[in-house]
Motif scaffolding. Structure first.
Motif, PDB file in Angstrom:
ATOM      1  N   ILE A 125       1.069  -1.065  -0.066  1.00  0.00           N
ATOM      2  CA  ILE A 125       0.154   0.105   0.094  1.00  0.00           C
ATOM      3  C   ILE A 125       1.011   1.126  -0.100  1.00  0.00           C
ATOM      4  N   ASN A 138      -2.845   6.073 -10.928  1.00  0.00           N
ATOM      5  CA  ASN A 138      -4.202   5.155 -10.991  1.00  0.00           C
ATOM      6  C   ASN A 138      -4.898   5.489 -12.000  1.00  0.00           C
ATOM      7  N   GLU A 164       0.624  -7.170  -5.968  1.00  0.00           N
ATOM      8  CA  GLU A 164      -0.591  -6.040  -5.662  1.00  0.00           C
ATOM      9  C   GLU A 164       0.013  -4.894  -5.270  1.00  0.00           C
ATOM     10  N   ARG A 166      -1.421  -0.903  -4.066  1.00  0.00           N
ATOM     11  CA  ARG A 166      -2.678   0.070  -3.783  1.00  0.00           C
ATOM     12  C   ARG A 166      -2.067   1.250  -3.747  1.00  0.00           C
ATOM     13  N   GLU A 168      -2.607   5.252  -2.712  1.00  0.00           N
ATOM     14  CA  GLU A 168      -3.415   6.101  -1.794  1.00  0.00           C
ATOM     15  C   GLU A 168      -3.104   7.430  -2.154  1.00  0.00           C
TER      16      GLU A 168
END
Length: 212
Positions: A125, A138, A164, A166, A168
């Motif tokens: 993340i 993104n 993976e 992510r 943010e």
């Protein structure tokens, strides 16, 4: 001193100096990882402070906080990589290259992704306070300009090496540690408690663009 010697002389006391616990903990922690990491500018902070619980995720997830800073003192980057156990790995980069604010934000994200890959991270993340960079990566914003497009493509290629990722966008107050390191990194002589020596980056992560 003589009085204490007389008072304590009746006891069987032996002075034992305290051992360096911190160094041993760091050595044991690094041995858990298979890949070798260039820790020139990478420092583990103890005791760990966990910002959010990762119990909601079924697999081990790492959290990456990045921030870039460009001011009248120079340009720098701050990276905080948090392990699933809550250990903080911190890095400072001083840029000896021309960099805009967006360049610095992309550079720190790229360097943070590289460090995570070297640590063998699979699920990540990544958090940045740069709304532009996060939305471009993104897919929310279009990457415009030849230089930004090169940064965008290189970042996407690094993200593809993880299982993976992510990415943010977070408020500055939730990215304060990385922000503080980035401001310190803008000064080449910056040192955090004598434990972090900024890494010097003299060339961009992307190839230079020839301007006609």
């Amino acid at each position: 001193m003589l009085k204490w010697a007389v008072e304590l002389g009746q006891f069987d006391l032996e002075y034992v100096p305290r051992t360096a616990i911190k160094e041993q903990v760091l050595a044991d922690y690094l041995l858990e990882f298979d890949s070798e990491v260039d820790d020139k500018a990478l420092v583990t902070l103890y005791p760990p402070h966990v910002e959010e619980s990762l119990e909601e995720f079924p697999h081990p997830w790492w959290i990456l906080h990045v921030d870039g800073a460009v001011n009248n003192r120079g340009a720098g980057a701050g990276i905080v990589l948090v392990s699933p156990e809550g250990h903080h790995l911190m890095s400072i980069i001083h840029f000896k290259l021309y960099a805009t604010n967006n360049d610095a934000e992309y550079e720190v994200l790229i360097n943070g992704l590289k460090i995570a890959l070297e640590m063998g991270v699979r699920n990540l993340i990544a958090r940045s306070d740069s709304e532009l960079v996060v939305n471009q990566v993104n897919g929310g914003f279009q990457a415009r300009g030849p230089r930004i497009k090169l940064y965008f493509r290189y970042t996407q290629r690094l993200i593809g090496m993880f299982k993976e990722v992510r990415l943010e966008c977070v408020p500055l107050e939730k990215n304060s540690n990385a922000d503080a390191l980035a401001n310190m990194g803008s000064q080449q002589e910056a040192v955090l408690s004598g434990s972090i020596t900024p890494e010097i980056q003299e060339i961009p992560s992307i190839p230079e663009i020839e301007i006609m």
